[in-house]
Design a protein around this motif. Structure first.
Motif, mmCIF file in Angstrom:
data_model
loop_
_atom_site.group_PDB
_atom_site.id
_atom_site.type_symbol
_atom_site.label_atom_id
_atom_site.label_comp_id
_atom_site.label_asym_id
_atom_site.label_seq_id
_atom_site.Cartn_x
_atom_site.Cartn_y
_atom_site.Cartn_z
ATOM 1 N N VAL A 88 0.831 -1.205 0.000
ATOM 2 C CA VAL A 88 0.000 0.000 0.000
ATOM 3 C C VAL A 88 0.867 1.257 0.000
ATOM 4 N N GLY A 89 1.893 1.283 0.861
ATOM 5 C CA GLY A 89 2.751 2.462 0.939
ATOM 6 C C GLY A 89 3.505 2.719 -0.345
ATOM 7 N N ALA A 90 4.050 1.659 -0.963
ATOM 8 C CA ALA A 90 4.799 1.831 -2.211
ATOM 9 C C ALA A 90 3.878 2.253 -3.348
ATOM 10 N N GLY A 91 2.689 1.640 -3.413
ATOM 11 C CA GLY A 91 1.752 2.018 -4.465
ATOM 12 C C GLY A 91 1.340 3.472 -4.374
ATOM 13 N N LEU A 92 1.045 3.936 -3.169
ATOM 14 C CA LEU A 92 0.638 5.334 -3.002
ATOM 15 C C LEU A 92 1.818 6.290 -3.199
ATOM 16 N N ALA A 93 3.033 5.843 -2.878
ATOM 17 C CA ALA A 93 4.208 6.691 -3.124
ATOM 18 C C ALA A 93 4.392 6.928 -4.616
ATOM 19 N N VAL A 94 4.215 5.874 -5.405
ATOM 20 C CA VAL A 94 4.297 6.032 -6.858
ATOM 21 C C VAL A 94 3.157 6.910 -7.358
ATOM 22 N N LEU A 95 1.959 6.723 -6.781
ATOM 23 C CA LEU A 95 0.810 7.547 -7.185
ATOM 24 C C LEU A 95 1.069 9.019 -6.908
ATOM 25 N N LEU A 96 1.727 9.335 -5.797
ATOM 26 C CA LEU A 96 2.021 10.733 -5.472
ATOM 27 C C LEU A 96 2.894 11.392 -6.534
ATOM 28 N N THR A 97 3.738 10.606 -7.181
ATOM 29 C CA THR A 97 4.606 11.166 -8.222
ATOM 30 C C THR A 97 3.867 11.365 -9.542
ATOM 31 N N ARG A 98 2.650 10.793 -9.648
ATOM 32 C CA ARG A 98 1.923 10.829 -10.918
ATOM 33 C C ARG A 98 0.789 11.842 -10.931
ATOM 34 N N VAL A 99 0.315 12.250 -9.749
ATOM 35 C CA VAL A 99 -0.846 13.141 -9.701
ATOM 36 C C VAL A 99 -0.389 14.589 -9.584
ATOM 37 N N SER A 100 -1.332 15.486 -9.780
ATOM 38 C CA SER A 100 -1.024 16.918 -9.702
ATOM 39 C C SER A 100 -0.913 17.375 -8.248
ATOM 40 N N ARG A 101 -0.661 18.647 -8.069
ATOM 41 C CA ARG A 101 -0.334 19.174 -6.749
ATOM 42 C C ARG A 101 -1.482 19.031 -5.755
ATOM 43 N N ILE A 102 -2.713 19.397 -6.151
ATOM 44 C CA ILE A 102 -3.844 19.375 -5.216
ATOM 45 C C ILE A 102 -4.174 17.958 -4.761
ATOM 46 N N PRO A 103 -4.346 16.991 -5.669
ATOM 47 C CA PRO A 103 -4.583 15.614 -5.200
ATOM 48 C C PRO A 103 -3.444 15.076 -4.350
ATOM 49 N N ARG A 104 -2.210 15.441 -4.694
ATOM 50 C CA ARG A 104 -1.066 14.986 -3.898
ATOM 51 C C ARG A 104 -1.136 15.550 -2.487
ATOM 52 N N LEU A 105 -1.508 16.822 -2.368
ATOM 53 C CA LEU A 105 -1.627 17.442 -1.049
ATOM 54 C C LEU A 105 -2.745 16.791 -0.241
ATOM 55 N N MET A 106 -3.885 16.535 -0.875
ATOM 56 C CA MET A 106 -5.017 15.931 -0.170
ATOM 57 C C MET A 106 -4.675 14.514 0.291
ATOM 58 N N LEU A 107 -4.033 13.734 -0.564
ATOM 59 C CA LEU A 107 -3.653 12.376 -0.194
ATOM 60 C C LEU A 107 -2.626 12.388 0.939
ATOM 61 N N SER A 108 -1.683 13.302 0.875
ATOM 62 C CA SER A 108 -0.665 13.395 1.929
ATOM 63 C C SER A 108 -1.290 13.776 3.266
ATOM 64 N N LEU A 109 -2.227 14.746 3.249
ATOM 65 C CA LEU A 109 -2.884 15.155 4.490
ATOM 66 C C LEU A 109 -3.725 14.017 5.066
ATOM 67 N N ALA A 110 -4.429 13.281 4.205
ATOM 68 C CA ALA A 110 -5.231 12.153 4.680
ATOM 69 C C ALA A 110 -4.346 11.077 5.304
ATOM 70 N N ALA A 111 -3.206 10.806 4.677
ATOM 71 C CA ALA A 111 -2.291 9.800 5.216
ATOM 72 C C ALA A 111 -1.698 10.255 6.544
ATOM 73 N N MET A 112 -1.328 11.522 6.631
ATOM 74 C CA MET A 112 -0.772 12.033 7.876
ATOM 75 C C MET A 112 -1.803 11.997 8.995
ATOM 76 N N ALA A 113 -3.071 12.239 8.648
ATOM 77 C CA ALA A 113 -4.134 12.169 9.656
ATOM 78 C C ALA A 113 -4.253 10.751 10.198
ATOM 79 N N ALA A 114 -4.196 9.754 9.305
ATOM 80 C CA ALA A 114 -4.258 8.357 9.757
ATOM 81 C C ALA A 114 -3.069 8.024 10.640
ATOM 82 N N TRP A 115 -1.900 8.546 10.292
ATOM 83 C CA TRP A 115 -0.686 8.276 11.059
ATOM 84 C C TRP A 115 -0.740 8.958 12.432
ATOM 85 N N ALA A 116 -1.387 10.124 12.496
ATOM 86 C CA ALA A 116 -1.403 10.897 13.742
ATOM 87 C C ALA A 116 -2.439 10.398 14.739
ATOM 88 N N VAL A 117 -3.426 9.649 14.276
ATOM 89 C CA VAL A 117 -4.485 9.192 15.176
ATOM 90 C C VAL A 117 -3.903 8.203 16.188
#
Length: 293
Positions: A88-117
Motif C-alpha cells: 500500500v505504501g509503495a503504491g501510493l508513493a508512486v501515485l504521489l509522483t503521478r498526480v497533480s499538486r492538489i490531489p497529492r496534497l489531499m492524499l498526503s494530508l489524509a495519510a498524515m491524519a491516519a498516522w497521527a491518530v
C-alpha cells in the motif's frame, strides 16, 4: 590534529549515546535480570524473597505448546501486515509522483491524519465501523448481525487492516522522498527505452531505493511484530479463549494477569532476540547483494 578531527564526530555523538544508553540499555538489563528470577506477586508484596532460577523461565516457556502457537500466529500476522503495508505504501508513493499538486496534497494530508491518530482512538473508530448491528460496513453490505471479531481469521484480518492503515503513511512518505531524489534523467532514459510504470518501478526504482527500503522493512517488522494496542482493544485482550493472542499481548497476560513477571520478562527477551536476529539477517543479505547501507 588529525586524530582530534577523526574523534570529533565521536564526541558529538557522546551525549546522544548517553541518553540512549539510559533509555534503552538499562531497561534491557532490568528485563534480562527479571527473566532469570522467580518474581511473582508474592515477591512484589514482600511476602517471599526473590529467588534466582537461572534459565527455568525460559525452559518452561520453550516447552509450552501455547507459546509456540502464539509465536506462529505472531509471525504470520506480522508478515502479512508488513507485506500489505509495503504494498500500500509503495503504491501510493508512486501515485504521489503521478498526480497533480492538489490531489497529492489531499492524499498526503489524509495519510498524515491516519498516522497521527492514536492507536486506541483508531481501533475504536474501526470497531464502530464494523459493529455487529450498527456498523456502517455491515449495513452497506447487508450483513447486519455479522460479528467480524468472533472468528479468529476475520478478527486477525480486521486488526491487520487497522495496523496497515496506521502504518502505511510512514512507508509512503519515506519512499516518496526516495523516489523524488532519483535523478529525472534516469526515469526519462527508462521511458525512452519503452519501460512502463511497472517495469520502471521494479527494475529502476527498487534497486536504487533498496537502502531506503531496508529502513522501512526493518521498521515495519519491528512495529508489526510487537503490535499490542490494536489486538488488546479490538479483541478484548486476545479474543475468545486467546485465539488472537500475539507475543506482546501474551507477555502482558503472563506478567500482569497471571503475576508471572519473570515469565513475562522472558517472553520480552525472546521477542527482542527474534527481532535482533531478523534485522541482522536482513542487513547481511543486503550487504551480500552489494548494497551500501
Amino acid at each position: 590534529m588529525s586524530r582530534v578531527r577523526t574523534r570529533a564526530p565521536l564526541w558529538l555523538l557522546l551525549p546522544a549515546a548517553v541518553v540512549l544508553g539510559g533509555l534503552f540499555l538499562y531497561p534491557m538489563y532490568q528485563l534480562g535480570l527479571l527473566s532469570v528470577l522467580d518474581f511473582t506477586q508474592a515477591q512484589v508484596s514482600g511476602g517471599q524473597p526473590t529467588r534466582f532460577v537461572g534459565a527455568e523461565n525460559y525452559t518452561r516457556l520453550l516447552t509450552d505448546s501455547r507459546f509456540w502457537d502464539v509465536l506462529l500466529a505472531t509471525v504470520l500476522f506480522a508478515a502479512a501486515c508488513v507485506l500489505a503495508t509495503l504494498a500500500v505504501g509503495a503504491g501510493l508513493a508512486v501515485l504521489l509522483t503521478r498526480v497533480s499538486r492538489i490531489p497529492r496534497l489531499m492524499l498526503s494530508l489524509a495519510a498524515m491524519a491516519a498516522w497521527a491518530v492514536p492507536a486506541v482512538s483508531g481501533s475504536t473508530t474501526w470497531m464502530f465501523l464494523f459493529d455487529t448491528d450498527l456498523g456502517f460496513v455491515n449495513q452497506l453490505f447487508g450483513i447486519e448481525g455479522f460479528n467480524w471479531l468472533y472468528d479468529r481469521y476475520t478478527a486477525f484480518g480486521l486488526v491487520g487492516a487497522v495496523v496497515v492503515w496506521a502504518s502505511f503513511p510512514f512507508v509512503m512518505v519515506t519512499l516518496y522522498a526516495g523516489i523524488e531524489a532519483v535523478p529525472k534523467s534516469v526515469l526519462e532514459a527508462a521511458a525512452l527505452d519503452g519501460a512502463g510504470t511497472w517495469r520502471t518501478f521494479w527494475q529502476i526504482l527498487v534497486p536504487i531505493l533498496r537502502p531506503v527500503l531496508a529502513i522501512v522493512v526493518i521498521q515495519s517488522i519491528i512495529w508489526d511484530f510487537k503490535v499490542f494496542t490494536q489486538i488488546w482493544v479490538m479483541t478484548r485482550g486476545g479474543g475468545l479463549a486467546g485465539q488472537n493472542l500475539t507475543l506482546n499481548v501474551y507477555a502482558y497476560q503472563q506478567a500482569f494477569a497471571s503475576s508471572e513477571y519473570g515469565r513475562g520478562a522472558a517472553i520480552g527477551v525472546v521477542m527482542m532476540l527474534i527481532l535482533l536476529a531478523v534485522t541482522v539477517v536482513y542487513l547481511r543479505a543486503l550487504r551480500r547483494s552489494g548494497e551500501q547501507l
